[in-house]
Design an enzyme around this catalytic site. Structure first.
Site, short mmCIF file in Angstrom:
data_model
loop_
_atom_site.label_atom_id
_atom_site.label_comp_id
_atom_site.label_asym_id
_atom_site.label_seq_id
_atom_site.Cartn_x
_atom_site.Cartn_y
_atom_site.Cartn_z
N LEU A 38 0.85 -1.18 0.00
CA LEU A 38 0.00 0.00 0.00
C LEU A 38 0.89 1.23 0.00
O LEU A 38 1.79 1.36 0.82
CB LEU A 38 -0.91 -0.01 1.24
CG LEU A 38 -2.14 0.90 1.24
CD1 LEU A 38 -3.03 0.63 0.03
CD2 LEU A 38 -2.93 0.72 2.52
N ASP A 39 0.66 2.14 -0.95
CA ASP A 39 1.50 3.34 -1.09
C ASP A 39 1.53 4.16 0.20
O ASP A 39 0.55 4.19 0.95
CB ASP A 39 0.97 4.23 -2.22
CG ASP A 39 1.12 3.59 -3.59
OD1 ASP A 39 1.96 2.68 -3.72
OD2 ASP A 39 0.40 4.01 -4.52
N PRO A 40 2.63 4.87 0.46
CA PRO A 40 2.72 5.72 1.65
C PRO A 40 1.60 6.76 1.75
O PRO A 40 1.11 7.04 2.84
CB PRO A 40 4.09 6.40 1.49
CG PRO A 40 4.89 5.44 0.70
CD PRO A 40 3.92 4.82 -0.27
N ALA A 42 -1.37 6.42 0.73
CA ALA A 42 -2.66 5.74 0.84
C ALA A 42 -2.87 5.23 2.26
O ALA A 42 -1.93 4.97 3.00
CB ALA A 42 -2.72 4.57 -0.14
N ARG A 174 -3.44 4.58 -9.19
CA ARG A 174 -2.81 5.77 -9.77
C ARG A 174 -2.80 5.70 -11.30
O ARG A 174 -2.92 6.73 -11.97
CB ARG A 174 -1.39 5.93 -9.23
CG ARG A 174 -1.33 6.39 -7.78
CD ARG A 174 0.10 6.52 -7.29
NE ARG A 174 0.74 5.22 -7.14
CZ ARG A 174 2.01 4.97 -7.45
NH1 ARG A 174 2.77 5.93 -7.96
NH2 ARG A 174 2.53 3.78 -7.26
#
Length: 353
Positions: A38-40, A42, A174
C-alpha cells in the site's frame, strides 16, 4: 511467540515496510510480513503476517481488492499522485456524463501500465528506485481486471471526483487516474486513496496502530474463530462457526481458541462487556479457511515436521499436486501437496509442542 494475522488499517504517510516495522516493535517479534503493498500516501487495509503466519503469505487469496479514491483533474504528475512534479496541465473540466461514459472502458479485462514510481521490479530493481535516480523506466503493460468502477461524487468547482472500485490483483489506482485523465483529455492524479478490502480482510474488521499501542495485545481467552463451514455452534455465549476435515471427511466441529478478542461468525471483531478490545490476532487456521484441511495423528505430524513424506488413506478427492493444510486438532502442522499418492510438506509451522 505470536503467530497469526493482523488486519491493519495503515495510516497515510507511512510505507508498508514502515508499518511492518512498527508492528514488530509493538508485538516484540522479529518475523513479520505484509500481503500486498500500500502506497505511503494511501491509507487502509494492509494484512500483516506475524511469526509462523509469514509462511502462509503465498497461499492467501487477495484476488479481490476494494478502493475509494479521489481524482483531481487538470494536472498529471510524475508519480500520478500528490507527491510528484506536474508534467502536464489542462483547463478542461470534465462533466458528469463524460466521466461516466469514459469509465466504461476501464471495466473488465484491461491493459494497464504501472506508474513509473511503483514497486514493479525491472531486472531485479524496483521501478521507483530507478525513477528516483533519474533513470528512464520502461515498464511493460499487463492485463488486469476491474470488476466494478463507479463515480460517487463530482465537484465541478474544485474539479475533483470521488470513485469506488473493486478489482483484481495487480491493479494500480494511480494508473486509473492517469489513464482516465488522458482519456478525458483533462489529465488527472490521485489526491486521496483508501483501500477498504483485501480478500477476506475487511475495513470494518481492522485495527489501527493507535489502538494496538493502547491495548494489551497478548491476553488469551477461550473465545473462538471460524474455519470454513456453515455449521454454527456456541462458544462462550457467542455464535461461531467452524469445522475441520478428518482424513477428507468433514465430520467434526473444530473450535479454535484465540486471543481475546476473537472474531464473530461473520468475521468481525468482538469486544468484551467492558469494551476493552484486547486481541486482534487472526489465527493461522482462520486465515487459511478457504484451504482444504486434513487431520493427521501426532505420529504423522512429527514425520511431516521433520520434512518426511507420509501416506494417508481416504484422500480420494485430491488430485496430483493439490495443496492443502494438515492439522492436529486445531493446530496447523504444514502446508502440503498431494504428490503421486504421498503427502509432501511444503511449509512446516513450528507451532505444535
Amino acid at each position: 511467540m505470536v503467530n497469526g494475522w493482523l488486519n491493519l488499517d495503515k495510516p497515510t504517510g507511512m510505507s508498508s515496510a514502515q508499518a511492518v516495522t512498527q508492528i514488530k516493535r509493538i508485538f516484540g517479534i522479529k518475523k513479520a510480513g505484509h500481503l500486498g503493498t500500500l502506497d505511503p500516501l494511501a491509507s487502509g487495509i494492509l494484512p500483516i503476517a506475524l511469526g509462523e503466519a509469514t509462511k502462509t503469505i503465498p497461499y492467501l487469496s487477495c484476488d479481490l481488492k476494494a478502493y475509494n479514491f479521489t481524482i483531481k483533474w487538470g494536472k498529471q504528475t510524475t508519480t500520478d499522485d500528490l507527491g510528484g512534479d506536474i508534467i502536464r496541465t489542462s483547463d478542461i473540466k470534465p462533466e458528469y456524463n463524460q466521466i461516466n461514459c469514459a469509465i466504461k472502458d476501464f471495466i473488465g479485462e484491461i491493459t494497464q501500465t504501472p506508474p513509473q514510481f511503483s514497486a514493479v521490479k525491472i531486472k531485479g530493481a524496483r521501478a521507483y528506485k530507478l525513477a528516483r535516480s533519474g533513470q528512464k523506466v520502461n515498464i511493460k503493460p499487463r492485463q488486469v481486471k476491474i470488476h466494478e468502477l463507479k463515480m460517487i461524487f463530482l465537484d465541478t468547482i474544485n474539479n475533483i471526483a470521488d470513485f469506488s472500485m473493486i478489482c483484481g490483483s495487480g491493479v494500480y489506482v494511480r494508473s486509473i487516474a492517469r489513464d482516465l485523465g488522458i482519456e478525458l483529455n483533462c489529465f488527472g492524479h490521485i489526491t486521496q486513496l483508501r483501500r477498504t478490502m483485501v480478500g477476506d480482510f475487511k475495513e470494518d474488521e481492522s485495527v489501527t496502530i493507535e489502538q494496538l499501542t493502547k491495548k494489551n495485545t497478548t491476553t488469551y481467552s477461550p473465545q473462538c474463530l471460524t474455519l470454513d463451514t456453515n455449521t454454527y455452534k456456541s462458544c462462550n455465549g457467542q455464535k461461531i462457526l467452524g469445522a475441520y476435515v478428518k482424513n477428507n471427511v468433514r465430520d467434526e466441529i473444530g473450535l479454535i481458541p484465540v486471543l481475546d478478542t476473537g472474531m464473530t461468525s461473520e468475521g468481525g471483531m468482538t469486544e468484551d462487556d467492558g469494551g476493552n478490545t484486547k486481541g486482534f490476532i487472526i489465527p493461522i487456521e482462520s486465515a487459511l479457511k478457504s484451504m482444504f484441511k486434513v487431520e493427521i495423528s501426532l505420529e504423522e505430524a512429527e514425520k511431516i515436521r521433520k520434512g518426511q513424506e507420509i501416506i494417508l488413506n481416504n484422500l480420494r478427492n485430491l488430485k496430483n499436486y493439490d495443496i492443502f493444510c494438515t492439522i492436529v486438532g486445531n493446530v496447523p502442522i504444514a502446508i502440503c501437496s498431494f504428490t503421486h499418492g504421498y503427502v509432501k510438506p511444503i511449509r512446516v509451522f513450528n507451532i505444535l509442542k
